[in-house]
Design an enzyme around this catalytic site. Structure first.
Site, PDB file in Angstrom:
ATOM      1  N   TYR A 143       0.824  -1.213   0.000  1.00 23.05           N
ATOM      2  CA  TYR A 143       0.000   0.000   0.000  1.00 23.05           C
ATOM      3  C   TYR A 143       0.858   1.263   0.000  1.00 23.05           C
ATOM      4  O   TYR A 143       0.361   2.356  -0.265  1.00 23.05           O
ATOM      5  CB  TYR A 143      -0.963   0.018   1.196  1.00 23.05           C
ATOM      6  N   LYS A 193       3.016 -15.441   3.120  1.00 25.41           N
ATOM      7  CA  LYS A 193       2.977 -16.265   1.906  1.00 25.41           C
ATOM      8  C   LYS A 193       4.434 -16.614   1.572  1.00 25.41           C
ATOM      9  O   LYS A 193       4.956 -16.273   0.508  1.00 25.41           O
ATOM     10  CB  LYS A 193       2.276 -15.481   0.775  1.00 25.41           C
ATOM     11  N   ASP A 225      -3.507 -18.041   2.481  1.00 24.70           N
ATOM     12  CA  ASP A 225      -4.682 -18.701   1.882  1.00 24.70           C
ATOM     13  C   ASP A 225      -5.302 -19.673   2.872  1.00 24.70           C
ATOM     14  O   ASP A 225      -6.523 -19.760   3.021  1.00 24.70           O
ATOM     15  CB  ASP A 225      -4.331 -19.371   0.538  1.00 24.70           C
ATOM     16  N   ASP A 253     -11.522  -7.888   7.260  1.00 24.83           N
ATOM     17  CA  ASP A 253     -12.918  -7.841   6.801  1.00 24.83           C
ATOM     18  C   ASP A 253     -13.569  -9.214   6.955  1.00 24.83           C
ATOM     19  O   ASP A 253     -14.723  -9.334   7.378  1.00 24.83           O
ATOM     20  CB  ASP A 253     -13.008  -7.430   5.318  1.00 24.83           C
TER      21      ASP A 253
HETATM   22  C1  IPM Z   1      -9.298  -0.183   5.945  1.00 20.31           C
HETATM   23  C2  IPM Z   1      -9.664   0.365   4.591  1.00 20.31           C
HETATM   24  C3  IPM Z   1      -8.508   1.189   4.074  1.00 20.31           C
HETATM   25  C4  IPM Z   1      -7.283   0.300   4.066  1.00 20.31           C
HETATM   26  C5  IPM Z   1      -8.734   1.832   2.704  1.00 20.31           C
HETATM   27  C6  IPM Z   1      -9.966   2.694   2.695  1.00 20.31           C
HETATM   28  C7  IPM Z   1      -7.520   2.606   2.238  1.00 20.31           C
HETATM   29  O1  IPM Z   1      -9.992  -0.664   3.736  1.00 20.31           O
HETATM   30  O2  IPM Z   1      -9.063   0.609   6.862  1.00 20.31           O
HETATM   31  O3  IPM Z   1      -9.256  -1.402   6.088  1.00 20.31           O
HETATM   32  O4  IPM Z   1      -7.060  -0.464   3.145  1.00 20.31           O
HETATM   33  O5  IPM Z   1      -6.542   0.346   5.028  1.00 20.31           O
HETATM   34 MG    MG Z   2     -10.146  -2.557   4.685  1.00 16.66          MG
END
Ligand code: IPM
Ligand code: MG
Length: 358
Positions: A143, A193, A225, A253
């Protein structure tokens, strides 16, 4: 004590859920004898609309003048991936994390007792309990690596995103994970990984070095995975899960959903000093923004983490968490966690019943 809190209300449902949370914080102040001063900080799509960029100059300095930062949510289709980077809300979120040095993102995922039925997994699995802490590296990896986009003579446009990690970055997040495990059930699962990626092989080597320093903490390597699969097969096996930025984004998530709703899970992003930043792990939900439908619980529980980690006020944190559990036990549900045939209340009402339980 008086505490100064930076508020990044943000976009979509952000302002509504921050509003309810501020009222919860003030109620805690009344009950426990603290006062709070709030500093509004403009960041995200709303900043792009107001001043042309999502991360206005001076944002980090303003946050650094506070004891902690509370963020609602940023983002929305209006400021999509077709817009220049400096107008996109996500750019601002990554920048504030980097500028405040918030390399450790703690995302607890626990099944709350009143919501066992909301767990989409098999009943036996839910009954074994889910209580894990995802420790996501937040300021490195793909990122933040160099990005490129260029024309090739024969393959059209080509792009690259660089994933880079240094030993130092891995060691500090690893240490955070082992220290957190000592406060919990003393188990660390490190996700990588390493069968493919060089960054993962370094990650694994550093984690093994740390594991030897923490003989009282059980340690295992898990391939990413396989981890995705284990999270839905048997999440009760996990205590602390530590992983790099992108894997942690995805797996957190997934971990949130097995606890019933992404609308319930808080997070803390920390560096080595103050301020830390607290935010729900969910997004800005533009589809329900301004309709009094959003679940404020993830943000309210983020405030509980703020009391615990930034202010070292654990009784106050416990009071918020107990109030959430009591409100749920009384049967109050927002639409995202209402079962079939169960009535749902709005954002404001949920905030109110939680405050009534403090
Ligand atoms: C999170 C979100 C952010 C991330 C995005 C919006 C940049 O998905 O806080 O998990 O990837 O960190
Ligand atoms: Mg996120």
């Amino acid at each position: 004590m008086n505490y100064k809190i930076a508020l990044i209300r943000g976009d979509g449902i952000g302002p509504e859920i921050v509003n309810e949370t501020v009222k919860v914080i003030d109620k805690i102040g009344e009950r426990f004898g603290h006062t709070f001063e709030y500093v509004d900080v403009l960041l995200g799509g709303c900043a792009t609309d107001a001043v042309g960029v999502s991360y206005p100059d001076g944002t980090a300095e303003l946050c650094k003048s506070c004891d902690a930062v509370l963020l609602g949510a940023v983002g929305g289709p209006k400021w999509g991936s077709d817009k220049p980077a400096e107008q996109r809300p996500e750019t601002a979120l990554l920048a504030i994390r980097k500028d405040l040095g918030l390399y450790a993102n703690l995302r607890p995922a626990a099944l709350r007792p009143a919501l066992a039925d909301a767990c989409p997994l098999k009943r036996e699995t839910a009954e074994r309990g889910i209580d894990l802490l995802m420790v996501r590296e937040l300021t490195g990896g793909i990122y933040f690596g160099r990005r490129d986009r260029y024309e090739t003579p024969d393959r059209g446009v080509e792009c690259t995103d660089l994933m880079a990690y240094s030993e130092k970055e891995i060691e500090r997040i690893g240490r955070r994970a082992f220290e957190m495990a000592r406060l919990r059930r003393r188990k660390v699962s490190s996700v990588d990984k390493a069968n493919v990626l060089e960054t993962s092989r370094l990650w694994r080597a550093v984690m093994h070095r740390l594991a030897a320093e923490y003989p009282d903490v059980a340690y295992e390597d898990v391939l990413v995975d396989n981890c995705a699969m284990q999270l839905v097969r048997d999440p009760g096996q996990f205590d602390v899960v530590v992983t790099e930025n992108m894997f942690g984004d995805i797996l957190s998530d997934e971990a949130s959903m097995i606890t019933g709703s992404i609308g319930l899970l808080p997070s803390a992003s920390m560096g080595d000093g103050a301020p830390a930043l607290y935010e729900p792990i969910h997004g800005s939900a533009p589809d329900i923004a301004g309709q009094d439908k959003a679940n404020p619980i993830a943000t309210i529980l983020s405030a509980a983490m703020m009391f615990r980690y930034s202010f070292q006020l654990s009784a106050e944190a416990d009071a918020i968490e107990a109030a959430v559990d009591n409100a749920l036990a009384e049967g109050w549900r927002t639409a995202d966690i209402a079962g079939p045939g169960e009535a749902a209340v709005g954002t404001k009402k949920m905030g109110q019943v939680i405050r009534d339980n403090i």
